[in-house]
Scaffold this motif. Structure first.
Motif, PDB file in Angstrom:
ATOM      1  N   GLN A 175       0.828  -1.208   0.000  1.00 47.63           N
ATOM      2  CA  GLN A 175       0.000   0.000   0.000  1.00 47.63           C
ATOM      3  C   GLN A 175       0.859   1.254   0.000  1.00 47.63           C
ATOM      4  O   GLN A 175       0.587   2.212  -0.735  1.00 47.63           O
ATOM      5  N   ILE A 176       1.904   1.254   0.804  1.00 46.67           N
ATOM      6  CA  ILE A 176       2.820   2.398   0.835  1.00 46.67           C
ATOM      7  C   ILE A 176       3.441   2.615  -0.534  1.00 46.67           C
ATOM      8  O   ILE A 176       3.492   3.744  -1.042  1.00 46.67           O
ATOM      9  N   ALA A 177       3.886   1.530  -1.155  1.00 42.87           N
ATOM     10  CA  ALA A 177       4.542   1.634  -2.465  1.00 42.87           C
ATOM     11  C   ALA A 177       3.578   2.138  -3.532  1.00 42.87           C
ATOM     12  O   ALA A 177       3.929   3.044  -4.319  1.00 42.87           O
ATOM     13  N   VAL A 213     -10.150   1.898  -5.722  1.00 42.65           N
ATOM     14  CA  VAL A 213     -10.180   1.386  -4.346  1.00 42.65           C
ATOM     15  C   VAL A 213      -8.800   0.947  -3.870  1.00 42.65           C
ATOM     16  O   VAL A 213      -8.560   0.855  -2.660  1.00 42.65           O
ATOM     17  N   VAL A 214      -7.917   0.697  -4.799  1.00 40.27           N
ATOM     18  CA  VAL A 214      -6.592   0.199  -4.430  1.00 40.27           C
ATOM     19  C   VAL A 214      -5.844   1.185  -3.537  1.00 40.27           C
ATOM     20  O   VAL A 214      -4.953   0.790  -2.777  1.00 40.27           O
ATOM     21  N   PHE A 218      -5.646  -1.571   2.055  1.00 41.61           N
ATOM     22  CA  PHE A 218      -5.116  -2.063   3.325  1.00 41.61           C
ATOM     23  C   PHE A 218      -6.028  -1.718   4.489  1.00 41.61           C
ATOM     24  O   PHE A 218      -6.367  -2.581   5.302  1.00 41.61           O
ATOM     25  N   ILE A 219      -6.433  -0.452   4.589  1.00 46.21           N
ATOM     26  CA  ILE A 219      -7.209  -0.040   5.758  1.00 46.21           C
ATOM     27  C   ILE A 219      -8.590  -0.700   5.743  1.00 46.21           C
ATOM     28  O   ILE A 219      -9.156  -1.010   6.805  1.00 46.21           O
ATOM     29  N   PHE A 220      -9.133  -0.967   4.555  1.00 45.70           N
ATOM     30  CA  PHE A 220     -10.425  -1.654   4.450  1.00 45.70           C
ATOM     31  C   PHE A 220     -10.282  -3.115   4.885  1.00 45.70           C
ATOM     32  O   PHE A 220     -11.079  -3.612   5.687  1.00 45.70           O
TER      33      PHE A 220
END
Length: 389
Positions: A175-177, A213-214, A218-220
């Motif tokens: 997600q960070i990347a 949504v990508v 992660f948070i979802f």
């Protein structure tokens, strides 16, 4: 003749206990979103106080991602992920609670702004484009992303079913990347902005934050995973409450420090700084993670005066309507300020924030009450339907 035995009734799955933390976090997130949009108005002041901007525009950056966290938590909390999903029934319910209000509010703002700014109404094709990207008003894109999350629910169930500490860690790194690439990749953004205005591809890339949504997977997924493993999550919060608090404040300090670094060392303007130190930058992602766990922890274990609970309940109960209506009040309060000759100074901005919050909550409460007698109002604006007797 012997009586036939009646078929055994299917076991009814008991609903889990209500978690006030979910409602309370919705209210806090709504307040944060209003703070961000009030901050946008304050930024029009060329001499705006950068510290107040940090409060309004940086410290509140958990607001939108935490909505996805809570939405996923609520979906998965009473869901048995090992049973087949009745996708049709699931989508029918979600369209009633999200899609219909989304269309109603989009039409409301298009008509209102068309008359207020004298720009007229969009043609049918443009209207469909606006609905797809969620651009009828600046807060509505959240519902577009939420609808996409709903549409892909079987995928999230499959991911949550197989998720564990290692896979969630890898997902967070990914997600960070991805978010860094989407927000800060010079070649990619140069390509997007370099596309001709008539290119059909340009709006799909320009408005990617409105429907990809990508950006928030992660948070979802984390919200869904913690809801499924609620008992383990509760034990974790109780055992590591102090560490969760330290993590939250450390993440907040990191994000705010990054904002100040951009201003004092890099030479960014306040607007450039908040457009960089946002929820999708690495520091912002850690802040989102920390905020989600922190607020759930403090609202679960009541490490604050309980007298605040009725207030938090009302904020959460009316958060949906207040979130959707607050730009309407921002428009008219801003006009009133301009006509009265008041500048958006720091003290005026603070009062302005509470006026917008108060008007939004008041309108939400009044409409909710009227909706008890005119159910269509609640059905169309917030997707709340009368309980079947």
């Amino acid at each position: 003749m012997a009586e036939q035995a009646s078929p055994a009734a299917a076991p009814v799955r008991k609903r889990k206990p209500r978690l006030p933390a979910i409602e309370y976090i919705r209210g806090i997130a709504m307040m944060g979103v209003i703070a961000i949009h009030v901050g946008s108005q304050y930024l029009m002041n060329q001499t705006a106080n950068i510290h107040l901007i940090a409060l309004l525009e940086v410290a509140s950056r958990f607001s939108v991602p935490i909505f996805f966290f809570i939405s996923a938590f609520g979906l998965f909390y009473n869901l048995d992920i090992h049973e087949p999903l009745n996708y049709r029934a699931f989508m029918k319910k979600r369209f009633r609670t999200v899609l219909i209000p989304y269309i109603v509010w989009s039409v409301f703002y298009l008509v209102h702004d068309g008359l207020f700014y004298r720009v007229g109404l969009p043609d049918p094709l443009h209207f469909l484009t606006i609905l797809f990207f969620g651009t009828a008003k600046y807060q509505l894109y959240f519902l577009v992303i939420l609808i996409w999350f709903y549409l892909l629910m079987p995928l999230w169930i499959a991911i949550v079913r197989r998720a564990g500490l290692i896979s969630l860690t890898l997902l967070f790194i990914a997600q960070i990347a991805f978010d860094y690439w989407s927000s800060f990749s010079v070649p990619f953004n140069t390509f997007v902005y370099g596309l001709p205005d008539h290119s059909w591809l340009k709006p799909f890339l320009m408005y990617r934050l409105n429907y990809w949504v990508v950006h928030y997977i992660f948070i979802f997924v984390l919200g869904g995973y913690l809801a499924v493993h609620i008992h383990e999550f509760q034990n974790f919060m109780q055992k590591y409450r102090r560490a969760v608090t330290v993590f939250f404040w450390a993440a907040l300090v990191w994000l705010v420090a990054y904002y100040y670094q951009l201003i004092y060392e890099t030479g960014y303007t306040a607007l450039e700084a908040i457009n960089t130190a946002h929820q999708l930058c690495p520091a912002g992602l850690f802040y989102t993670l920390a905020s989600s766990i922190f607020f759930f922890t403090i609202f679960t274990y009541q490490k604050y005066p309980k007298v605040l609970n009725p207030i938090l309940h009302q904020l959460g109960r009316h958060s949906y309507f207040a979130y959707l209506v607050h730009p309407f009040f921002i428009t008219y309060v801003s006009v009133a300020l301009q006509k009265s000759g008041h500048l958006m100074t720091a003290p005026v901005t603070i009062v302005y924030y509470f006026v917008i919050l108060g008007l939004s909550m008041f309108a939400a409460a009044v409409c909710r009450k009227i909706g008890e007698h005119l159910p269509l109002l609640n059905e169309w604006t917030i997707g709340v339907y009368p309980r079947k007797k």
